[in-house]
Structure formats: structure tokens, C-alpha cells
Design a protein around this motif. Sequence first.
Motif, PDB file in Angstrom:
ATOM      1  N   TYR A  80       0.948  -1.222  -0.010  1.00 25.42           N
ATOM      2  CA  TYR A  80       0.081  -0.076  -0.130  1.00 25.42           C
ATOM      3  C   TYR A  80       1.015   1.243  -0.011  1.00 25.42           C
ATOM      4  CZ  TYR A  80      -4.001  -2.980   1.296  1.00 25.42           C
ATOM      5  OH  TYR A  80      -4.922  -4.037   1.254  1.00 25.42           O
ATOM      6  N   PRO A  81       0.394   2.434  -0.644  1.00 25.75           N
ATOM      7  CA  PRO A  81       1.201   3.727  -0.233  1.00 25.75           C
ATOM      8  C   PRO A  81       0.887   3.933   1.259  1.00 25.75           C
ATOM      9  CG  PRO A  81      -1.194   3.959  -1.364  1.00 25.75           C
ATOM     10  CD  PRO A  81      -0.971   2.532  -1.431  1.00 25.75           C
ATOM     11  N   VAL A  82       2.150   4.390   1.937  1.00 30.59           N
ATOM     12  CA  VAL A  82       2.224   4.529   3.398  1.00 30.59           C
ATOM     13  C   VAL A  82       2.831   5.907   3.605  1.00 30.59           C
ATOM     14  CG1 VAL A  82       3.404   3.707   5.383  1.00 30.59           C
ATOM     15  CG2 VAL A  82       2.573   2.266   3.791  1.00 30.59           C
ATOM     16  N   PHE A  83       2.067   6.517   4.223  1.00 34.68           N
ATOM     17  CA  PHE A  83       2.548   7.801   4.513  1.00 34.68           C
ATOM     18  C   PHE A  83       2.570   8.040   6.242  1.00 34.68           C
ATOM     19  CE2 PHE A  83       0.045   8.304   0.827  1.00 34.68           C
ATOM     20  CZ  PHE A  83       0.790   9.230   0.071  1.00 34.68           C
ATOM     21  N   TYR A 128      -5.102  15.926  -1.921  1.00 37.35           N
ATOM     22  CA  TYR A 128      -4.829  15.784  -3.460  1.00 37.35           C
ATOM     23  C   TYR A 128      -3.841  14.694  -3.545  1.00 37.35           C
ATOM     24  CZ  TYR A 128      -3.248  16.551  -8.329  1.00 37.35           C
ATOM     25  OH  TYR A 128      -2.838  16.475  -9.469  1.00 37.35           O
ATOM     26  N   VAL A 129      -2.895  14.682  -2.790  1.00 36.44           N
ATOM     27  CA  VAL A 129      -1.583  13.481  -2.897  1.00 36.44           C
ATOM     28  C   VAL A 129      -2.463  12.284  -2.452  1.00 36.44           C
ATOM     29  CG1 VAL A 129      -0.059  12.739  -1.516  1.00 36.44           C
ATOM     30  CG2 VAL A 129       0.082  14.975  -2.040  1.00 36.44           C
ATOM     31  N   PHE A 130      -3.328  12.210  -1.373  1.00 33.90           N
ATOM     32  CA  PHE A 130      -3.724  10.784  -1.259  1.00 33.90           C
ATOM     33  C   PHE A 130      -4.828  10.183  -2.510  1.00 33.90           C
ATOM     34  CE2 PHE A 130      -3.799  11.565   3.602  1.00 33.90           C
ATOM     35  CZ  PHE A 130      -2.653  11.303   3.816  1.00 33.90           C
ATOM     36  N   GLU A 131      -5.495  11.216  -2.746  1.00 32.15           N
ATOM     37  CA  GLU A 131      -6.460  10.818  -3.936  1.00 32.15           C
ATOM     38  C   GLU A 131      -5.324  10.324  -5.308  1.00 32.15           C
ATOM     39  OE1 GLU A 131      -9.561  12.816  -7.336  1.00 32.15           O
ATOM     40  OE2 GLU A 131      -8.695  13.942  -5.582  1.00 32.15           O
ATOM     41  N   LYS A 132      -4.306  10.932  -5.421  1.00 35.58           N
ATOM     42  CA  LYS A 132      -3.370  10.498  -6.593  1.00 35.58           C
ATOM     43  C   LYS A 132      -2.930   9.398  -6.287  1.00 35.58           C
ATOM     44  CE  LYS A 132      -4.704  13.791  -9.360  1.00 35.58           C
ATOM     45  NZ  LYS A 132      -5.566  13.431 -10.483  1.00 35.58           N
ATOM     46  N   ARG A 140      -5.995   1.889  -1.316  1.00 34.95           N
ATOM     47  CA  ARG A 140      -6.010   3.232  -0.657  1.00 34.95           C
ATOM     48  C   ARG A 140      -4.743   3.075   0.299  1.00 34.95           C
ATOM     49  NH1 ARG A 140     -11.354   0.789  -0.834  1.00 34.95           N
ATOM     50  NH2 ARG A 140     -10.768  -0.893   0.881  1.00 34.95           N
ATOM     51  N   VAL A 141      -4.778   4.530   0.803  1.00 31.13           N
ATOM     52  CA  VAL A 141      -3.394   4.803   1.293  1.00 31.13           C
ATOM     53  C   VAL A 141      -3.560   4.538   2.950  1.00 31.13           C
ATOM     54  CG1 VAL A 141      -3.267   6.923  -0.160  1.00 31.13           C
ATOM     55  CG2 VAL A 141      -4.076   7.228   2.034  1.00 31.13           C
ATOM     56  N   VAL A 142      -2.387   4.357   3.555  1.00 32.15           N
ATOM     57  CA  VAL A 142      -2.237   4.045   4.923  1.00 32.15           C
ATOM     58  C   VAL A 142      -1.359   5.478   5.599  1.00 32.15           C
ATOM     59  CG1 VAL A 142      -1.044   2.573   6.428  1.00 32.15           C
ATOM     60  CG2 VAL A 142      -2.040   1.567   4.578  1.00 32.15           C
ATOM     61  N   VAL A 143      -2.034   5.647   6.812  1.00 35.28           N
ATOM     62  CA  VAL A 143      -1.416   6.980   7.206  1.00 35.28           C
ATOM     63  C   VAL A 143      -1.112   6.563   8.698  1.00 35.28           C
ATOM     64  CG1 VAL A 143      -1.550   9.301   7.907  1.00 35.28           C
ATOM     65  CG2 VAL A 143      -2.825   8.629   6.013  1.00 35.28           C
ATOM     66  N   LEU A 144       0.271   6.756   8.954  1.00 35.42           N
ATOM     67  CA  LEU A 144       0.900   6.534  10.399  1.00 35.42           C
ATOM     68  C   LEU A 144       1.426   7.764  10.982  1.00 35.42           C
ATOM     69  CD1 LEU A 144       2.466   3.106   9.405  1.00 35.42           C
ATOM     70  CD2 LEU A 144       0.304   3.351  10.479  1.00 35.42           C
ATOM     71  N   ILE A 145       0.906   8.304  12.082  1.00 27.40           N
ATOM     72  CA  ILE A 145       1.300   9.454  12.809  1.00 27.40           C
ATOM     73  C   ILE A 145       1.978   9.209  14.280  1.00 27.40           C
ATOM     74  CG2 ILE A 145       0.844  11.713  13.462  1.00 27.40           C
ATOM     75  CD1 ILE A 145      -1.268  11.676  11.170  1.00 27.40           C
ATOM     76  N   THR A 190     -10.652  12.997   2.748  1.00 25.45           N
ATOM     77  CA  THR A 190     -10.350  11.889   2.018  1.00 25.45           C
ATOM     78  C   THR A 190     -10.696  10.527   2.437  1.00 25.45           C
ATOM     79  OG1 THR A 190      -8.126  11.643   3.065  1.00 25.45           O
ATOM     80  CG2 THR A 190      -8.310  13.073   1.164  1.00 25.45           C
ATOM     81  N   ASP A 191     -11.681  10.396   3.232  1.00 22.01           N
ATOM     82  CA  ASP A 191     -12.185   9.101   3.835  1.00 22.01           C
ATOM     83  C   ASP A 191     -12.212   8.100   2.889  1.00 22.01           C
ATOM     84  OD1 ASP A 191     -13.344   7.803   6.100  1.00 22.01           O
ATOM     85  OD2 ASP A 191     -14.824   7.326   4.592  1.00 22.01           O
ATOM     86  N   LYS A 192     -12.495   8.150   1.638  1.00 19.12           N
ATOM     87  CA  LYS A 192     -12.951   7.079   0.625  1.00 19.12           C
ATOM     88  C   LYS A 192     -11.288   6.650   0.171  1.00 19.12           C
ATOM     89  CE  LYS A 192     -13.515  10.303  -3.388  1.00 19.12           C
ATOM     90  NZ  LYS A 192     -14.566  10.683  -4.414  1.00 19.12           N
ATOM     91  N   HIS A 193     -10.291   7.232   0.374  1.00 20.25           N
ATOM     92  CA  HIS A 193      -8.867   7.052  -0.161  1.00 20.25           C
ATOM     93  C   HIS A 193      -8.297   6.271   1.039  1.00 20.25           C
ATOM     94  CE1 HIS A 193      -9.824   9.140  -3.698  1.00 20.25           C
ATOM     95  NE2 HIS A 193     -10.284  10.328  -3.251  1.00 20.25           N
ATOM     96  N   LEU A 194      -8.752   6.291   2.149  1.00 20.27           N
ATOM     97  CA  LEU A 194      -8.061   5.741   3.273  1.00 20.27           C
ATOM     98  C   LEU A 194      -8.135   4.207   3.682  1.00 20.27           C
ATOM     99  CD1 LEU A 194      -8.978   8.722   5.885  1.00 20.27           C
ATOM    100  CD2 LEU A 194      -6.373   8.159   4.795  1.00 20.27           C
ATOM    101  N   GLN A 195      -7.407   3.630   3.830  1.00 16.38           N
ATOM    102  CA  GLN A 195      -7.231   1.916   4.033  1.00 16.38           C
ATOM    103  C   GLN A 195      -6.964   1.854   5.619  1.00 16.38           C
ATOM    104  OE1 GLN A 195      -7.976  -0.591   2.424  1.00 16.38           O
ATOM    105  NE2 GLN A 195      -7.461  -1.958   3.811  1.00 16.38           N
ATOM    106  N   PHE A 196      -6.085   2.808   6.189  1.00 16.49           N
ATOM    107  CA  PHE A 196      -5.763   2.428   7.572  1.00 16.49           C
ATOM    108  C   PHE A 196      -5.039   3.800   8.147  1.00 16.49           C
ATOM    109  CE2 PHE A 196      -3.245   0.956  11.065  1.00 16.49           C
ATOM    110  CZ  PHE A 196      -4.001   0.343  11.907  1.00 16.49           C
ATOM    111  N   VAL A 197      -5.536   4.080   9.232  1.00 16.24           N
ATOM    112  CA  VAL A 197      -4.925   5.189   9.908  1.00 16.24           C
ATOM    113  C   VAL A 197      -4.748   5.274  11.465  1.00 16.24           C
ATOM    114  CG1 VAL A 197      -5.219   7.628  10.533  1.00 16.24           C
ATOM    115  CG2 VAL A 197      -6.078   6.883   8.381  1.00 16.24           C
ATOM    116  N   LEU A 198      -3.568   5.267  11.860  1.00 14.10           N
ATOM    117  CA  LEU A 198      -3.110   5.108  13.256  1.00 14.10           C
ATOM    118  C   LEU A 198      -2.339   6.302  13.721  1.00 14.10           C
ATOM    119  CD1 LEU A 198      -2.912   3.507  16.118  1.00 14.10           C
ATOM    120  CD2 LEU A 198      -1.048   2.491  15.282  1.00 14.10           C
ATOM    121  N   LEU A 199      -2.852   6.811  14.923  1.00 13.65           N
ATOM    122  CA  LEU A 199      -2.469   8.056  15.425  1.00 13.65           C
ATOM    123  C   LEU A 199      -1.957   7.508  16.864  1.00 13.65           C
ATOM    124  CD1 LEU A 199      -5.173   9.371  13.958  1.00 13.65           C
ATOM    125  CD2 LEU A 199      -3.911  11.409  14.566  1.00 13.65           C
TER     126      LEU A 199
END
Length: 532
Positions: A80-83, A128-132, A140-145, A190-199
Motif C-alpha cells: 500500500y502507499p504508506v505515509f 490531493y496527494v492521497f487521491e493521486k 487506498r493509502v495508509v497513514v501512520l502518525i 479523503t475518507d474514501k481513499h483511506l485504508q488504515f490510519v493510526l495516531l
Amino acid sequence: MKYPIGIQNFEQIREDGYVYIDKTALIYDLVANGKIYFLSRPRRFGKSLLISTLENYFLGRKELFRGLAIDSLEKEWAEYPVFHIDFNGKNFTSPLELKKTIETFVAKCEERYGRDELADTFGDRLAYVFEKAHEKTGRRVVVLIDEYDKPLLDVMSTGIPSPVVEGNIKTLEDYNREMLKGFYSVFKLTDKHLQFVLLTGVTKFSQVSVFSGFNQPKDISYDSRYDALCGITKEELLSVFKEQIRELGERNGMTEEETIEKLKRKYDGYHFSEGMLDVFNPFSLLNCLDRRQFRDYWFSTGTPTYLMRLLADNHENINELAGEYYPAAEFVDYKATIQKPLPMLYQSGYLTIKGYNSRRDTYLLDFPNEEVRSGMVAVFSSDYFGDKNNSSTWLNDVSDSLEAGDLEKFKVQLTAFLSNISYRFQRKEDERECERHFQYTFYLIMQLLGKYNTYVEKETSQGRIDCVLECPDYVYIFEFKLNSAAAVALKQIEEKGYAMPYVADRRKIYKVGISFSSETGTVNDFAYETQE
């Protein structure tokens, strides 16, 4: 055995042969059953390693997970694309540090996936970045904070002025909060572009609306299913470190059972839900096994400045906060104030859940273990007494007196000690505050002795004993009075039967009445007798 002390990179731990406590079954469950999460844990508890493990998992790096629980659970191992953004390691008291950190992160993301020239906020640019990224990879994107709250903790209650004063933004704390709100608004866009988010973080700032820009994440900080997601359980300790426990015991002249018990007293005791699963502090435990010495490793790394700022102005004593039952609303959500530091003490790991009353739905909060108790008492007493009065020599002399049953000598020591305490703690106009001062002072002294069992305001069927101190050969039952006579205190001990729980004890029982003077700021009457 190689211990990953200070190493938070999952890839390095696995490739370089460091010991890894397998949390991947819980990680698989987390990913399979939810989408947007928040996890609060004390500092140095493995949050960054958890983030790193998730990053490698979502990058599809199957080879790093061979032999772990998830190896047999995951079948796809998709990439997955991971941020990943880590707020740790930065000093956000610098007025524009947060803006620079977010700008750098967003710019690097745009280098990879492109930029919307019309977007002028961090939230819109990241959206925009997550959509692209979703379009380019088909996933879908993964965001880890990691340490999402550090930009706020660094500046909390500092009064540092904002670099931009507009509306209600007057301090750097206000400025950083508004910037984070805008940054986190990307999750709603960007909810529809999110696979997983953890803060992850130490505290939960829901009460100050940091998360108001997007749908609230699922808070698993107090979910019993994920109690062991960070930290080390007793089961993990015994299965992974059996030989190391034996070596630690041999080094310190202890049996295996004694070693395990001391590890529990020293580093165990964290509970993150009503499930009451015991969790060891991983930083202290690994350091102890590595060095084969029982020391205060976690606490010696420093008490966070944000906590010390909060405690410096609070009007509650630590003995009045610890050992009490509270409804969850009083400590789970972040809403610490100068008058109510309880949420910060709990979320930072200095107090933890020690019991649950299901009938009243309240939780008992107390120090997790000996390391935290002794460390907190040392911090408070250093500020309260001053270095001169908090000397190890004086404490050793008091220990000798109490161990020998020499109450006459203890009386002289206590009277002299109180006489030397700074004038600001004495002669308080309010009688209740004066009484609290003396009780708190005595509590700190007893706790600083460290090696004895000390009970403050111990409940009995007839009332509350002010203090009980258990030494190897003596048990002391203390009752305090203000501007009165010590005989009155002794009479209360006798009439309420405070010594009854110790009638069968082999040790000699002393009943001690102490009266303090609000005028002189020290002992004005002292009497004692033995239990017949």
C-alpha cells in the motif's frame, strides 16, 4: 540475547537479530477489524516500534515477518502507499517548527504524487496527494502518525506568544493546535481513499478539539483486546526471557521466584482497562535484563517538562490523588488543568488502573510499581523540601531510629526537620491547608524511606488511620492532630481499635500520637505507647 534498547525500527530489529516480542497477531486483528484508530500509551512504551511494524506490514515486506504469528494469518501481503510522519525528536517551542515540519512532510509527498496548484492549505494539499496515490497504485493509502500530541505538549501552559496573532490565537499553544486541526482535516476530506490510519501519543486531546476536523478515530487505548499491543506481559516475560531471568537472579543472589516477584514489583503493574492485564514497562524491563541490575531506568530518563509545569501549579498533593476511585470521565479524556492534573498523570503513566468497581463503574488509580512510586516521591520531595533537607544522610538516620524502635530519637529528628522547611510551607492561614501540609510532609518522608510498607489513611471498620509504617521488627500506627495534644491522638487510636489488625503480629506495635503546631510549623507534642 540482543536487546533492542533504544531501537524503534522493526526492520533493523528483525534483520540484525534483536529479540522481538511478537505482537503481530494483535496487529493483524487491528487491521482486519477497523480503519481509523487512536492509541495512547506512556513514553518509551513501544509506540514507535508499533508504527514501524505496521509500516513494514503495509509495505508488503513478508520476509521480515517470517516465523511470526502474522506469517500464517496474512495471505495477500499487498503493498500500500504508506505515509508516515513522526513528531518525536523535534522541539516545538520554536514558533515555526511545527509549520516547517508539516510543510516538509507535505512537500515530500507532493514530490512523489504531484501537487494541486490551487490547494492552499495543508489539508487540501494532502487530500490531493492521497487521491493521486490511490489512483496511481490502485490501493487506498495508509497513514501512520507517531507522537501526534508532542507539538502541543511542548508548549502547553508555557505562555509562549504566537508567531501570528489573529482572532483567539494568542499563544503558540493556540497556534499549534489550530495548525494540527487543519492538518488532520485531511482525514475527513479523503475518507474514501483511506485504508488504515493510526495516531499514537501520550495524551488524548479530544477536549481541545484537535480532532474536530475529521471523524473521531476509534480509541483503543482502554480496549481490553489491545492491552498487550505495547509493553510486555508476564506470559511473554516468562516464555521469552526464562534464561535471562535465571541469570539476573544469580547475579543478585536471588531465586527464580524471588527474581520474578521483584521484576513485578519494580516494573509491572500497568493496567489499561478493566480487564486488569498486567503489563511491564518494556524500557525498564529490557534494561534490567541487559544490565542485570534493578534500577529506575524509565524514570531516570527524565520527567516530561509538560508534566512538571502542570504539577508545579496544582493545588492537590500526590497522596490525595493516588489510591482513590474515579469515574472514567475524570481521567480518560484529556482535560487537565492546574487544579485537576489527574488526566495527565494517568495518561503519562505515572498513575494507572489498579482496580475496578463494577457496581459504581469507578476505577482505582495508583502508582503502577515501585519504580514510578519512588521516582515521583523523589521529584515531589525535592521541590517540596529542597535539596538540603532531602539528604540521604538524614533519611538513613531516620531509618536507623525506626528500625531500632527509638521513638525518642525519631521525635527529635522529625521536629528538627520540620523546623528547617521553607517558611512558605508553614503557618498557613487556612487550618485545613495547614493540616494537609503536615500530612503530606509526613507522607513524603515515609515514602522516601522506600524499603518499608507505608499506608496512608488506611481504612478500617472504625475509620481511617492517618499512617501505618511496617518495619521488620516494629509496626508504627500514627495519628496526627493540629494544635492539640498528642494524648488526644492516642485516645483515638485506642477507641477506634486501629491496632486490632496487628494483634497476632509478631512485631512490636507502637501507637504514636503527634500534634503539629500551625504557629511554629513543627511538632508541639509527641507521645507513644506499646500495644498491650
